[in-house]
Design a protein around this motif. Structure first.
Motif, short mmCIF file in Angstrom:
data_model
loop_
_atom_site.label_atom_id
_atom_site.label_comp_id
_atom_site.label_asym_id
_atom_site.label_seq_id
_atom_site.Cartn_x
_atom_site.Cartn_y
_atom_site.Cartn_z
N LYS A 190 0.83 -1.21 0.00
CA LYS A 190 0.00 0.00 0.00
C LYS A 190 0.86 1.26 0.00
O LYS A 190 0.63 2.18 -0.80
CB LYS A 190 -0.95 -0.02 1.20
CG LYS A 190 -1.84 1.21 1.31
CD LYS A 190 -2.81 1.34 0.13
CE LYS A 190 -3.96 0.38 0.28
NZ LYS A 190 -4.86 0.67 1.38
N ALA A 191 1.84 1.32 0.91
CA ALA A 191 2.74 2.48 0.92
C ALA A 191 3.52 2.57 -0.38
O ALA A 191 3.88 3.67 -0.82
CB ALA A 191 3.69 2.41 2.11
N GLY A 192 3.78 1.42 -1.00
CA GLY A 192 4.51 1.42 -2.26
C GLY A 192 3.74 2.09 -3.37
O GLY A 192 4.32 2.85 -4.17
N ILE A 193 2.44 1.84 -3.45
CA ILE A 193 1.62 2.46 -4.50
C ILE A 193 1.35 3.93 -4.16
O ILE A 193 1.69 4.84 -4.93
CB ILE A 193 0.29 1.71 -4.67
CG1 ILE A 193 0.54 0.26 -5.15
CG2 ILE A 193 -0.62 2.45 -5.65
CD1 ILE A 193 1.09 0.14 -6.54
N LEU A 194 0.76 4.19 -3.00
CA LEU A 194 0.38 5.56 -2.65
C LEU A 194 1.61 6.45 -2.44
O LEU A 194 1.61 7.62 -2.83
CB LEU A 194 -0.49 5.55 -1.40
CG LEU A 194 -1.84 4.83 -1.52
CD1 LEU A 194 -2.62 4.95 -0.22
CD2 LEU A 194 -2.66 5.37 -2.68
#
Length: 404
Positions: free
Chosen positions: A97-101
């Motif tokens: 999630k942190a990777g995408i956002l």
């Protein structure tokens, strides 16, 4: 001038990606880099992160692991505002999630260099086909704005190549690394006996242990099923699960329904993992998917025979038949047979233990850290935004990111 590097991770729980991230921001060369850490929803390691010296810490609570459209939009906006304020030169993201956002926020904030480490893709065969396609598409699209990818395992690189995520060779293998010294440290037999007694293990019992978060990825229900098979054949076997998480209540109910109370114990999260490892006789990992399970390296460094599922980079950490056994994901009977074989065969247990402790240097945390720092330098040089020349203040100016 020092280059500001901002690491972003979804949740600081006790896991491999989290330990790697905390070690990196804590140990980055302060003559060259200024670290910032951003995390999302509350986690067990938040206070440890806040206490890190010379590490600026920020929390964005709306950044959560689960897919929640409104919260995800809030998190994207909050991260973008924060990065515009912080003005890092490099944003380095971790976890799905942190990777995408985090990468899109960095792009919107016009961060010059955007890096993502794959600690295992959150894309599995257990998900519906449409969700897998959606997640692969999101990774592919986000890959278009990613300066460079890191992977902790060759298995993740193979998956990324198959899905067409990488461009022009912008992928590097850097292992997560472990603190081998803490696991090589000798513990008095009296301390081992005390810990085993604390865990409910009596003289004559053999202890199978694991350290993992109680979440679907780690398949703790499979751990209980393996215990049931082994205990039916070997009454002296005991199992302990070190960890906690969303599945705890269900796993405890599973233990009760399997009539394994007193034989299988959940002790929650502990900080004395190196000591606990020394109290085990065999290490068992039942994960359904992984990046590169650092805990297997820690088990090996502790001299433990390992039985694990063959997923992600597990086969890059365990030499099947030399220092442990690998079985197919979900093969409860196969895992149980391998555990039972080690428990019953003293010679095999001794041989695996003897072969376990030789950890290649690429898996050491300082080796991995120096590789990350070298990659930062290379990307800065390629972008024309700074070159480290081996002296203090060796980065050239000429870019918009924050330096000190």
């Amino acid at each position: 001038m020092r280059t500001t590097v901002c690491h972003i991770i979804t949740k600081l729980e006790l896991g491999g990606a989290q330990k790697t991230t905390l070690f990196t921001v804590q140990q980055l060369d302060r003559t060259r880099f200024t670290p910032i850490l951003i995390t999302g929803e509350p986690g067990l390691l938040d206070e440890q992160a806040r206490a890190l010296e010379d590490v600026e810490f920020h929390q964005v609570p709306c950044l959560v692991r689960a897919i929640r459209l409104w919260k995800d939009v809030q998190a994207l906006l909050a991260l973008t505002r924060l990065l515009k304020k912080l003005k890092p030169v490099i944003v380095h993201t971790h976890s799905s999630k942190a990777g995408i956002l985090g990468r899109w926020a960095a792009w919107l904030a016009r961060v010059p260099i955007i890096i993502h480490t794959v600690h295992g893709f959150g894309i599995t065969s257990e998900q519906p086909w449409w969700l897998r396609r959606l997640l692969i598409g999101a990774e592919w699209l986000t890959g278009l704005i990613t300066t460079h990818w890191l992977a902790v395992s060759l298995a993740d690189i193979d998956s990324g190549i198959r899905w067409g995520l990488f461009r022009g060779g912008n992928i590097t293998l850097i292992r997560p690394g472990i603190d081998i010294a803490s696991f090589h440290r000798l513990f008095p037999s009296s301390d081992r006996d005390r810990l085993r007694e604390e865990l409910g293990v009596e003289p004559g019992h053999l202890l199978v242990g694991t350290v993992s978060c109680l979440k679907p990825q780690k398949a703790p229900h499979d751990f209980v099923d393996v215990a049931a098979h082994v205990c039916a054949c070997m009454p002296a076997a005991r199992f302990v699960l070190v960890g906690d998480g969303e599945l705890r209540a269900g796993v405890e109910a599973h233990i009760r329904s399997s009539k394994l109370e007193g034989r299988v114990t959940i002790v929650g999260w502990r900080r004395d993992i190196p000591a606990l490892m020394r109290a085990f006789d065999v290490f068992l990992l039942t994960s359904h998917w992984e990046g590169l399970p650092q805990v297997l390296l820690e088990a090996r460094a502790s001299g433990l025979p390992v039985v694990a599922t063959k997923t992600g980079g597990a086969s890059e950490t365990v030499n099947d038949g030399y220092n442990g056994w690998l079985c197919a994901v979900g093969d409860v009977k196969g895992l149980a047979a391998r555990v039972l074989g080690i428990l019953l065969d003293v010679d095999e247990r001794t041989r695996f233990s003897r072969n376990a402790g030789d950890i290649p240097s690429e898996f050491l945390n300082l080796t991995a850290l120096r590789k990350r720092e070298a990659l930062y330098d290379t990307l800065l040089e390629r972008s024309g935004r700074g070159v480290w020349d081996g002296t203090h203040g060796g980065h050239a100016l000429g870019f918009d990111g924050r330096t000190e």
